[in-house]
Design an enzyme around this catalytic site. Structure first.
Site, short mmCIF file in Angstrom:
data_model
loop_
_atom_site.label_atom_id
_atom_site.label_comp_id
_atom_site.label_asym_id
_atom_site.label_seq_id
_atom_site.Cartn_x
_atom_site.Cartn_y
_atom_site.Cartn_z
N ARG A 119 1.04 -1.05 0.01
CA ARG A 119 -0.20 -0.01 0.11
C ARG A 119 0.90 1.10 -0.22
O ARG A 119 2.13 1.33 0.35
CB ARG A 119 -1.07 -0.07 1.19
CG ARG A 119 -0.13 -0.21 2.61
CD ARG A 119 -1.37 -0.07 3.92
NE ARG A 119 -0.42 -0.43 4.84
CZ ARG A 119 -1.08 0.06 6.05
NH1 ARG A 119 -2.36 0.52 6.37
NH2 ARG A 119 -0.47 -0.10 7.47
N GLU A 158 -2.91 6.74 6.60
CA GLU A 158 -1.91 6.78 6.94
C GLU A 158 -0.88 7.10 5.93
O GLU A 158 0.32 6.44 5.56
CB GLU A 158 -1.23 5.25 7.61
CG GLU A 158 -2.01 5.09 8.80
CD GLU A 158 -1.65 3.68 9.86
OE1 GLU A 158 -2.03 3.31 10.75
OE2 GLU A 158 -0.89 2.86 8.68
N CYS A 165 10.72 9.47 -8.57
CA CYS A 165 10.93 9.53 -10.00
C CYS A 165 11.11 10.68 -10.74
O CYS A 165 11.30 11.84 -10.09
CB CYS A 165 9.29 9.07 -10.35
SG CYS A 165 8.10 10.13 -10.32
N CYS A 168 8.76 13.55 -9.86
CA CYS A 168 8.92 14.20 -8.48
C CYS A 168 10.21 14.86 -8.43
O CYS A 168 10.33 15.94 -7.61
CB CYS A 168 8.89 12.95 -7.42
SG CYS A 168 7.43 12.19 -7.04
N GLU A 316 -7.56 4.67 15.17
CA GLU A 316 -7.43 3.10 15.30
C GLU A 316 -6.51 2.76 16.55
O GLU A 316 -5.52 3.53 17.09
CB GLU A 316 -6.30 2.81 14.12
CG GLU A 316 -6.89 2.71 12.68
CD GLU A 316 -5.89 2.04 11.84
OE1 GLU A 316 -5.10 1.52 11.97
OE2 GLU A 316 -6.23 2.57 10.43
N TRP A 324 2.63 -7.11 14.07
CA TRP A 324 3.75 -6.66 13.30
C TRP A 324 4.94 -6.33 14.62
O TRP A 324 5.98 -5.85 14.15
CB TRP A 324 3.42 -5.44 12.53
CG TRP A 324 2.68 -4.44 12.96
CD1 TRP A 324 1.29 -4.23 12.97
CD2 TRP A 324 2.87 -3.26 13.96
NE1 TRP A 324 0.83 -3.25 13.30
CE2 TRP A 324 1.69 -2.78 14.20
CE3 TRP A 324 4.14 -2.91 14.75
CZ2 TRP A 324 1.59 -1.62 15.09
CZ3 TRP A 324 4.14 -1.77 15.47
CH2 TRP A 324 2.64 -1.15 15.77
N GLU A 364 -2.66 -9.44 7.64
CA GLU A 364 -3.00 -9.18 9.01
C GLU A 364 -4.13 -9.99 9.50
O GLU A 364 -5.23 -9.96 10.22
CB GLU A 364 -3.75 -7.71 8.72
CG GLU A 364 -2.90 -6.69 8.30
CD GLU A 364 -3.32 -5.15 8.21
OE1 GLU A 364 -2.68 -4.34 8.49
OE2 GLU A 364 -4.22 -5.08 7.47
N LYS A 365 -4.10 -11.18 8.97
CA LYS A 365 -4.97 -12.28 9.52
C LYS A 365 -4.93 -12.40 10.86
O LYS A 365 -5.69 -13.05 11.73
CB LYS A 365 -4.83 -13.42 8.57
CG LYS A 365 -3.61 -14.42 8.76
CD LYS A 365 -3.84 -15.43 7.76
CE LYS A 365 -2.47 -16.34 7.88
NZ LYS A 365 -1.34 -15.57 7.22
N PHE A 366 -3.74 -12.16 11.59
CA PHE A 366 -3.71 -12.42 13.13
C PHE A 366 -3.51 -11.09 13.79
O PHE A 366 -3.33 -11.07 14.91
CB PHE A 366 -2.22 -13.12 13.41
CG PHE A 366 -2.43 -14.73 12.63
CD1 PHE A 366 -3.55 -15.24 13.10
CD2 PHE A 366 -1.41 -15.15 11.98
CE1 PHE A 366 -3.61 -16.56 12.43
CE2 PHE A 366 -1.54 -16.43 11.17
CZ PHE A 366 -2.70 -17.27 11.47
N HIS A 367 -3.85 -10.10 13.29
CA HIS A 367 -3.97 -8.53 13.81
C HIS A 367 -4.90 -8.85 14.68
O HIS A 367 -6.14 -9.08 14.45
CB HIS A 367 -3.99 -7.40 12.69
CG HIS A 367 -3.71 -6.18 13.47
ND1 HIS A 367 -4.54 -5.59 14.26
CD2 HIS A 367 -2.41 -5.29 13.50
CE1 HIS A 367 -3.99 -4.44 14.68
NE2 HIS A 367 -2.85 -4.21 14.01
#
Length: 689
Positions: A119, A158, A165, A168, A316, A324, A364-367
Site C-alpha cells: 500500500r 496513514e 521518479c 517528483c 485506530e 507486527w 493482517e489475519k492475526f492482527h
C-alpha cells in the site's frame, strides 16, 4: 463560561466507538454482514470506518463502478443507528491501474521503480494518479456526501513514504527554485555546497538524496524531507478538494501514524478534525517500565490534541494485540479499558479499532480485532470492547470539552529531522524522542497537563515552555523566546540547543546561538559519552531551587561558561568536575534554565519540575502527591471539571484526593477521599470548575 467544542458531527453528539470495517472481504459470506450488525450493537459500537482499501471493489476495471454493496452497507448502518467515516480508497490502488499506467508506481531512493503491491506504493505527483483519485472520490461524494449514515470523510489512510521518479525530481527542483528565489547561489550557500566540491552549476544537477549518490549534504536532506511533507499534504488537499464541494459541512480527517515522514502541524491546517492511530506495546517493553510506555503514549495523545487545540479522534488502536510488533503480547485484564480511557482523558472523543473482524488471509489475519475468527461474542476481547462501549456511552457530557494547559514542550518536525541527520557527538544515538519523553514524563507523573507545540506557536499562552534539544532554531525564533522570557515566561532548554539555523548551517559566534543571551551561557564543547560512561549532576548547596541530591548523568555532557546565569548544579567527575551542569538566568521578568547533561534518574526531572512549576504558579490537576506511575488528566467545559485518575504502575496504588468536592463521574455518587486503584485501574471524577 463554557469551554466546549461542538461534537465531530451533530448527528452523533456522543463518544464515538467503532472500528475499521472491510465488508468487501466477505462478499462470499452474505451471512456475515447481518451478524456483524448484531455484534456491533452488542459491543456498543456506533461508528465504522469503511471503504479504506476498497478501490477494486468500487472500480473493478477502469471506468466501471460498482456501488451496490456500499449502498446496502450504508443503508443498513442508517437503519441500525450506526454511523460511518467514509474513506477515499487511495491508500492501495487496483492492479489494473499499475498495469495500464506504470507512472503511478513509486520509485525508491535507489531509482528503481516498484512493482505493484503493498500500500502507499504510488507517486503523489503522477497526473494519472491524481486524475483517477479525483474521479472515484467525486463519484463517492456525489453519491454519499448527504447519506444519513455518513458523518465524515476519512481521507486515504496513514499517508507516508516518498517517490524519487522524474516527475517528483522536477517538482522538487521547482520547489527549490521558489524557496531560493531562483538563485543557485542562494541554494549553494544555504546547503554549504562548497563542501566536497558539491557546488551546483545548473538546476538539473539537483537530485533527491540517494544511497548511491548524494546523501551527505544536510541542507539537501532537510529540504527533501520538507518537500516530501509538503507534496504529501498537497496530495491530501487534492483529495479533499475532490469531495468537499458536494457537502461543505461534512468534516474531513486523515488518520495520522507515520510521525517521521510528514510535518503534521502543516497537515493539520487543511483538516477539520485530527485523528491518529495508536499502537503501544502494552505488556511488553524492553525495560519492563509500563509507566514509561504510558507516558510515551500520553505524550503523543497530547501532540495530536495540540495540533488544533481541540478534541481529536483515536481512529485506530488494537483491542488485543498486533501482528507486527517484535513480540505480540495480549492486553492484561483492565488494560483495554485503561488504555482506551487514557485517550479520552487526553482529549479524544472516540475510541476506534483496527479492525472490526479479523481477516481470513494475508498479512493482517492475526492482527487484533473485535470479532475473532471464531465469529462470536464469547471471547475475552469482545467482552472488554463491550465494556468500553458501555463506559463511553455514559461519557456524553465529556464530548467536546477542552484541556486547560499552562505548560508546553516544543516538538518540531524540522528540528527532529535535522537532529536525526546530524553526524558527530553520539552517532550511536542522540535519542531526541527519549529526551523529550524524560521531560514530559516528569510533568505527566505529577498530573500537570502539557501541550506539544511548534516553534512558531504562540508562547505567551504558557507559564512554562520547555525545549529539549532545540538543535535547529532560527534567529527570529530565538528572539521570540527571548521576548517571552523578558515578559515573564519561564523557559528551559537542554544540551545540543541553538546549534544550527533553518537551513542546517551552524550558528556562528558561539552556541547556543540565538538562545545565548536568553540562557546566559556559552556552550564551548559538547561531548558524547559511551554507554559504559557515567558522570553525574550534583546540586549546589543553597541553590535557587532549593533542590538537593547527586544524580547519575550519561550519553551527553556540555561544557558551558556562565555569561550572566548562575549555577544550580555542577558535574560530579571527569576533568570538568565542578563546572556548571544546571543553570538559571534571570532575564527581564522571567527565568531561563539550561540543563547541560542528560540525567538518568526519573526522580531528578520530577523534583526539578515540581519546583519550577511551583515557582511559575502552575496548577496541578490534583493538589496531592501521586504515586509513581499514577497520573491525573483533566478535561473541562468551564462549569465542571472531569478528572481521570489512571494507574499504570503495575501494582495497586492509593491516591488521596485534595479538599475539593468530588463525585464519581458515571454514577454521580460522592467520591471517597481515598481512592484505591487496582493494577490497570482508573477512576473518573467530576467537580465544580
Amino acid at each position: 463560561m463554557s469551554i466546549k467544542f461542538p461534537p465531530i458531527s451533530s448527528k452523533a453528539p456522543v463518544m464515538l466507538h467503532g472500528a475499521d470495517y472491510n465488508p468487501e472481504q466477505w462478499f462470499r459470506y452474505p451471512e456475515v454482514l447481518q451478524e456483524d450488525l448484531r455484534l456491533m450493537k452488542l459491543a456498543g459500537c456506533n461508528v465504522m470506518s469503511v471503504g479504506i482499501f476498497s478501490w477494486v471493489s468500487l472500480e473493478p476495471e477502469e471506468g466501471v463502478f460498482t456501488f451496490g454493496w456500499l449502498d446496502q452497507l450504508l443503508d443498513s448502518f442508517a437503519l441500525n443507528g450506526i454511523y460511518a467515516f467514509l474513506a477515499t480508497p487511495s491508500g492501495a490502488r487496483p492492479a489494473w491501474m499499475s498495469e495500464r499506467y506504470p507512472e503511478v508506481l513509486r520509485v525508491e531512493r535507489n531509482r528503481v521503480r516498484n512493482l505493484h503491491g503493498v500500500r502507499h506504493n504510488h507517486c503523489y505527483t503522477s497526473p494519472v494518479y491524481r486524475e483517477k483519485t479525483a474521479i472515484l472520490n467525486g463519484k463517492l461524494a456525489e453519491r454519499y456526501a448527504h447519506h444519513p449514515a455518513v458523518i465524515g470523510w476519512h481521507i486515504s489512510n496513514e499517508f507516508g513514504g516518498d517517490c524519487h521518479c522524474d516527475l517528483c525530481q522536477a517538482e522538487f527542483r521547482g520547489w527549490l527554485k521558489n524557496k531560493y528565489n531562483d538563485s543557485l547561489d542562494e541554494l549553494n550557500h544555504a546547503w554549504w555546497a562548497t563542501f566536497w566540491s558539491h557546488t551546483y552549476t545548473s538546476w538539473e544537477q539537483v537530485e533527491s538524496p540517494a544511497p548511491h549518490g548524494e546523501n551527505q549534504v544536510h541542507g539537501l536532506n532537510l529540504d527533501w524531507r520538507r518537500f516530501v511533507s509538503e507534496r504529501t499534504i498537497n496530495f491530501c488537499q487534492h483529495e479533499i478538494d475532490s469531495v468537499r464541494s458536494f457537502n461543505p459541512e461534512l468534516p474531513v480527517t486523515t488518520n495520522m501514524h507515520n510521525i517521521d515522514g510528514i510535518d503534521y502541524r502543516k497537515l493539520a491546517e487543511i483538516l477539520d478534525v485530527i485523528s491518529w492511530d495508536a499502537y503501544p506495546e502494552w505488556g511488553y517493553t524492553d525495560d519492563g517500565d509500563n509507566a514509561r510506555l504510558a507516558a510515551w503514549t500520553a505524550m503523543h495523545h497530547d501532540l495530536f490534541r495540540t495540533l488544533k487545540q481541540k478534541p481529536f479522534l483515536l481512529m485506530e488502536s488494537t483491542p488485543s494485540l498486533t501482528n507486527w510488533q517484535s513480540v505480540s503480547k495480549l492486553k492484561r485484564p483492565g488494560m483495554h479499558m485503561l488504555s482506551s480511557i487514557q485517550a479520552v482523558a487526553h482529549g479524544s472523543d472516540s475510541v476506534q479499532y483496527f479492525q472490526w473482524r479479523k481477516s481470513r488471509g494475508s498479512s493482517e489475519k492475526f492482527h487484533g480485532a473485535v470479532v475473532d475468527h471464531s465469529g462470536h461474542q464469547e471471547t475475552r476481547v469482545f467482552k472488554d470492547v463491550a465494556e468500553v462501549g458501555k463506559t463511553l456511552a455514559g461519557l456524553s457530557e465529556v464530548v467536546g470539552t477542552s484541556t486547560p494547559v499552562q505548560t508546553a514542550i516544543i516538538y518540531d518536525w524540522d528540528n527532529r529531522w535535522a537532529i536525526k541527520d546530524a553526524q558527530g557527538i553520539r552517532n550511536s544515538g542522540l535519542h531526541y524522542e527519549e529526551t523529550v519523553l524524560q521531560h514530559y514524563r516528569a510533568l505527566w507523573e505529577q498530573g500537570i497537563a502539557v501541550d506539544m507545540i511548534g516553534i512558531e506557536d504562540d508562547l505567551s499562552a504558557y507559564k512554562l515552555v520547555i525545549a529539549p534539544m532545540l538543535y535547529l532554531i532560527s534567529e527570529e525564533n530565538g528572539k521570540r523566546i527571548e521576548k517571552y522570557v523578558e515578559q515573564g515566561g519561564t523557559f528551559l532548554a537542554t544540551y545540543w540547543s541553538g546549534v544550527v539555523g533553518e537551513t542546517d548551517l551552524c550558528h556562528l559566534g558561539g552556541f547556543p546561538g540565538p538562545l545565548r543571551r536568553t540562557l546566559g551561557i556559552w556552550a564551548e564543547e559538547t561531548e558524547g559519552l559511551h554507554s559504559r560512561d557515567l558522570n553525574g549532576l550534583v546540586m549546589k548547596d543553597g541553590n535557587a531551587l532549593k533542590l538537593t541530591g547527586d544524580y547519575d548523568a550519561h550519553e551527553i555532557a556540555e561544557l558551558i561558561h556562565l555569561e550572566g546565569a548562575e549555577a544550580l548544579a555542577h558535574y560530579r567527575s571527569d576533568f570538568y568536575a565542578g563546572r556548571p551542569a544546571l543553570t538559571m538566568n534571570r532575564l527581564g521578568e522571567g527565568r531561563a534554565y539550561h540543563l547541560a547533561t542528560r540525567v538518568k534518574d526519573t526522580s531528578f526531572y520530577v523534583e526539578l519540575y515540581s519546583e519550577i512549576t511551583r515557582k511559575a504558579g502552575i496548577r496541578r490537576t490534583l493538589d496531592t502527591s501521586l504515586p509513581t506511575g499514577v497520573t491525573v488528566q483533566l478535561r473541562t467545559d468551564g462549569e465542571h471539571d472531569y478528572l481521570f485518575v489512571q494507574n499504570f504502575s503495575d501494582m495497586e496504588q492509593v491516591v488521596e484526593l485534595d479538599d475539593k468536592d468530588y463525585s464519581v463521574l458515571r454514577t454521580g455518587t460522592k467520591a471517597p477521599h481515598v481512592l484505591n486503584l487496582p493494577v490497570n485501574g482508573l477512576v473518573m471524577l467530576k467537580r465544580k470548575h
